[in-house]
Enzyme design. Structure first.
Site, short mmCIF file in Angstrom:
data_model
loop_
_atom_site.label_atom_id
_atom_site.label_comp_id
_atom_site.label_asym_id
_atom_site.label_seq_id
_atom_site.Cartn_x
_atom_site.Cartn_y
_atom_site.Cartn_z
N SER A 1 2.48 17.22 -0.63
CA SER A 1 1.36 17.41 -1.54
C SER A 1 1.72 18.26 -2.75
O SER A 1 2.54 19.19 -2.66
CB SER A 1 0.18 18.07 -0.81
OG SER A 1 -0.30 17.24 0.23
N GLU B 1 4.61 10.78 11.46
CA GLU B 1 3.52 11.74 11.38
C GLU B 1 2.21 11.13 11.86
O GLU B 1 1.41 11.79 12.52
CB GLU B 1 3.37 12.22 9.94
CG GLU B 1 2.33 13.30 9.74
CD GLU B 1 2.29 13.83 8.32
OE1 GLU B 1 1.83 14.97 8.13
OE2 GLU B 1 2.71 13.11 7.40
N GLU C 1 -9.58 7.76 4.95
CA GLU C 1 -10.00 6.74 3.99
C GLU C 1 -8.80 5.90 3.54
O GLU C 1 -8.87 4.67 3.47
CB GLU C 1 -10.68 7.39 2.78
CG GLU C 1 -12.04 8.01 3.08
CD GLU C 1 -11.97 9.37 3.77
OE1 GLU C 1 -13.02 9.90 4.16
OE2 GLU C 1 -10.85 9.90 3.91
#
Length: 381
Positions: free
Chosen positions: A130, A247, A365
Site C-alpha cells: 500500500s 495471502e 469488494e
C-alpha cells in the site's frame, strides 16, 4: 490423505502425534500482542524455539530448515498448532507470503541466502504494497525504481504505508514502478529491500487499540543491487499475484485457525447450559459447520496443488469466505458473553481484528470483482 479419504495415513498419524506431543510440552502461556514491541520480542523467542525443534517451516526442504513434509502434513501441523493454543506467527509475512514466491520465482542464490535466515527468524519481512494513493488498487503505485548505469543496481524512491509489523522488521518486499510509461499493470518490478539500507526511513505509528507495529516506510535514493530483484524486471505484477494468492488463500489463513476458534465457540455456548436460546444454538452450529466447510474447501485446493493445478483467481474465494467466517465466529461469541465481554480479552481482541479481514489482503469488494470476472467469466461492469 488421498482422494476423498479424510483419515490420516499411518505416516500422517505418526506426524500428528509427534507434533501434538511437542506442542503440548512447549507452547508458552499467553503472550502480549505481537504488534507491540515487547510482545514482538516475546513472539520471536517462540519462533526461534519452533525453528530449533524443526517445526517452523515443516513443508520446506530440510536444507532450508524444514522437514520435507507434504502439504497434507502441513495442514495437520496447522490443526495441531491452533488446537494447542499456540501463538500467532509474527514471521508469517515472510514464511507464508514471500517464501512461496521465492520458491516459484527466486534464483538458487536468492533461495539459498534468504530462506534459511527467514526460517530461523533472523530476517523479519514486511510487505510493501500500500501507498498513500494506492490501497486496494495495487496497480496505482507510484514508488519508482531507476536503473543505475553500467550495472550499478537500482535507485528506489517513494513511500509505502500500512506496513504490518514494519516497525519491527528487518526487510521489506514490494513493488516499484520501473517503467513509468508502461500501462498500469506493466512496468512494475518486485524488489527485496533491507530496511537498514542508507536512505530508508521507517516511521512506526500506533493503532487505536494501542498496538504499534504499523509503519510508513520512505525510500530516498535507496541503492540496491540487481540481486534485489525477484523475478524479471518489468514482470513484477505476475510475481506479486503469486504473493497475493498466498495471502488470500490457504497459507495465511489455514483451516486449523478457524476450526480451533469454532471449537472454542462451541465450548463457550455449552457453558450456558439451559440458558442457551435455541436460535443462538442454531447460529453456533451453523458457524461450526462453516468452519468445517472451509476446511473441506481447502483440502480440495490442496488436492489441486498436489496434482499440479494452481488455484489462480480462486484464491479470492478463500479470502471472501475466511474474512466473513472470522467475523461470524466472533460476533456470536460476543453475543454469548453479553455483559461479561470485557474490552481486552481474546474474544474482543479477536473480534476487533476480524473486522479488518474484509479490508486487508485486498478488499472484499475487489475480490468479488475478481471472482465475477475471472472465475465466473462475467463481463466487466
Amino acid at each position: 490423505m488421498t482422494g476423498v479419504d479424510l483419515t490420516d495415513t499411518p505416516d500422517e498419524a505418526a506426524f500428528r502425534a509427534e507434533a501434538r506431543a511437542w506442542l503440548r510440552a512447549n507452547v508458552p502461556g499467553p503472550l502480549p500482542s505481537g504488534d507491540t514491541r515487547d510482545g514482538f520480542a516475546a513472539h520471536l523467542h517462540w519462533e526461534r524455539a519452533l525453528f530449533d525443534a524443526g517445526w517452523a517451516v515443516v513443508s520446506w526442504p530440510r536444507r532450508y530448515g524444514g522437514r520435507d513434509a507434504t502439504l497434507w502434513q502441513w495442514l495437520i501441523f496447522e490443526e495441531e498448532y491452533y488446537a494447542a493454543g499456540a501463538p500467532q506467527r509474527v514471521t508469517q509475512n515472510g514464511i507464508f507470503l514471500l517464501a512461496p514466491t521465492l520458491f516459484e520465482f527466486g534464483t538458487p542464490e536468492q533461495q539459498d541466502t534468504l530462506l534459511p535466515r527467514m526460517a530461523a527468524a533472523q530476517d523479519l519481512w514486511c510487505q510493501g504494497w500500500s501507498e498513500p494513493g494506492a490501497g486496494s488498487d495495487l496497480a496505482a503505485i507510484s514508488s519508482r525504481a531507476e536503473a543505475v548505469p553500467d550495472g550499478g543496481g537500482w535507485r528506489l524512491n517513494g513511500q509505502k504505508t500500512w506496513t504490518t509489523r514494519g516497525a519491527f522488521s528487518t526487510h521489506l518486499f514490494g513493488l516499484f514502478r520501473t517503467d513509468p510509461a508502461a500501462a498500469r499493470h506493466r512496468g512494475l518490478t518486485y524488489f527485496l529491500v533491507p530496511l537498514d539500507a542508507p536512505g530508508v526511513t521507517v516511521r512506526g505509528f500506533g493503532r487505536l487499540d494501542g498496538d504499534e507495529g504499523f509503519a510508513e516506510v520512505f525510500f530516498d535514493d535507496v541503492l540496491v543491487p540487481d540481486s534485489a530483484v525477484l523475478g524479471e524486471v518489468g514482470k513484477g505484477w505476475q510475481v506479486a499475484m503469486s504473493t497475493t494468492g498466498s495471502e488470500r488463500g490457504l497459507t495465511l489463513r489455514s483451516p486449523g485457525r478457524f476450526l480451533h476458534t469454532a471449537q472454542r465457540l462451541v465450548t463457550l455456548a455449552a457453558a450456558q447450559g439451559d440458558r442457551l436460546r435455541p436460535a443462538v444454538r442454531e447460529r453456533v452450529t451453523r458457524a461450526w459447520l462453516h468452519a468445517r466447510a472451509y476446511q473441506l474447501f481447502t483440502l480440495n485446493q490442496v488436492t489441486d496443488l498436489v496434482e499440479g493445478r494452481a488455484p489462480g483467481a480462486r484464491s479470492s474465494l478463500n479470502k471472501l469466505y475466511w474474512s466473513r467466517l472470522d467475523i461470524e465466529l466472533h460476533e456470536i461469541a460476543l453475543e454469548l458473553l453479553g455483559g461479561d465481554a470485557v474490552l481486552d480479552s481474546p474474544w474482543t481482541r479477536g473480534f476487533q481484528f476480524s473486522l479488518a479481514g474484509p479490508i486487508y489482503a485486498g478488499t472484499n469488494e475487489i475480490q468479488r470483482n475478481i471472482v465475477a470476472e475471472r472465475v465466473l467469466g462475467l463481463p466487466r461492469a
